[in-house]
Design a protein around this motif. Sequence first.
Motif, PDB file in Angstrom:
ATOM      1  N   SER A  98       0.921  -1.142   0.090  1.00  0.00           N
ATOM      2  CA  SER A  98      -0.073  -0.109   0.066  1.00  0.00           C
ATOM      3  C   SER A  98       0.989   1.119   0.101  1.00  0.00           C
ATOM      4  O   SER A  98       2.088   1.297   0.560  1.00  0.00           O
ATOM      5  CB  SER A  98      -0.777  -0.102   1.343  1.00  0.00           C
ATOM      6  OG  SER A  98      -1.612   1.186   1.301  1.00  0.00           O
ATOM      7  N   ALA A 117      -0.705   4.149   0.733  1.00  0.00           N
ATOM      8  CA  ALA A 117      -1.570   5.009   1.661  1.00  0.00           C
ATOM      9  C   ALA A 117      -0.816   5.381   2.831  1.00  0.00           C
ATOM     10  O   ALA A 117       0.220   5.070   3.378  1.00  0.00           O
ATOM     11  CB  ALA A 117      -2.727   4.468   1.906  1.00  0.00           C
ATOM     12  N   THR A 174      -6.953   4.889   7.702  1.00  0.00           N
ATOM     13  CA  THR A 174      -7.929   4.265   7.162  1.00  0.00           C
ATOM     14  C   THR A 174      -7.756   3.695   5.754  1.00  0.00           C
ATOM     15  O   THR A 174      -8.222   2.764   5.291  1.00  0.00           O
ATOM     16  CB  THR A 174      -9.036   5.485   6.846  1.00  0.00           C
ATOM     17  OG1 THR A 174      -9.238   6.018   8.340  1.00  0.00           O
ATOM     18  CG2 THR A 174     -10.560   4.922   6.540  1.00  0.00           C
ATOM     19  N   SER A 175      -6.995   4.645   4.946  1.00  0.00           N
ATOM     20  CA  SER A 175      -6.520   4.164   3.677  1.00  0.00           C
ATOM     21  C   SER A 175      -5.766   2.858   3.674  1.00  0.00           C
ATOM     22  O   SER A 175      -5.851   1.946   2.777  1.00  0.00           O
ATOM     23  CB  SER A 175      -5.632   5.350   2.988  1.00  0.00           C
ATOM     24  OG  SER A 175      -6.674   6.333   2.877  1.00  0.00           O
ATOM     25  N   ASP A 193      -6.934  -0.598   1.823  1.00  0.00           N
ATOM     26  CA  ASP A 193      -5.897  -1.195   0.913  1.00  0.00           C
ATOM     27  C   ASP A 193      -5.793  -2.720   1.271  1.00  0.00           C
ATOM     28  O   ASP A 193      -5.417  -3.725   0.462  1.00  0.00           O
ATOM     29  CB  ASP A 193      -4.704  -0.635   0.887  1.00  0.00           C
ATOM     30  CG  ASP A 193      -4.698   0.638   0.015  1.00  0.00           C
ATOM     31  OD1 ASP A 193      -5.822   1.021  -0.792  1.00  0.00           O
ATOM     32  OD2 ASP A 193      -3.740   1.430   0.233  1.00  0.00           O
TER      33      ASP A 193
END
Length: 200
Positions: free
Chosen positions: A65, A67, A71-72, A76
């Motif tokens: 990921s 991110a 949260t992201s 992912d």
Amino acid sequence: MGVRVCKEEKERGQEEKAEKSEIYEIREGERLRRSNPISVSMVSREHKRAALYEKLQLLRSITNSHALNKTSIIVDASKYIEELKQKVERLNEDTANAQTSSSSSDQTPLPVVTVETLEKGFLINVFSEKSCPGLLVSVLEAFEDLGLNVLEARVSCADSFRLQAVGGENEEEGESIDAHAVKQAVAVAIKNWSENNEHE
């Protein structure tokens, strides 16, 4: 005697002092903890945050990921898990297909038959990569039906099936047979043997 008593009293006094200082240190630590509960809870929060950050970074690296926020990273990770599930399903399907195709291909290949004409009789070769229980009997019955006498034979039935036989025509029977007829008769015997095995 008096010296020994003095020594013992001194030692007792030192032990009592040590015990008192230990009790004091314990009480002092408790007092500090009681007097400053905010700093203790802040430290534990920092530990929790650091542990959570490490876990998120680990999750981020495993799922590839890019991110930055929590949260992201979790989104992912859930997508990554879904992709893995789909891959597992595809692999299971491929494995099942491979097994069914291999089992069907296991049934299809029949032994190979070659027949050569000799000066007197025929050289018959039957070969299969797998052992074929009962096939030898079927082939010999085909020879008998044709009126061929087995003059010489070599058979191997362990891991594979191999038959090399020299068959001579029975002179008492007036009909002569050719290599094609012998091959056809052996092929029919093999086919019948295969069908019988499938039913069993």
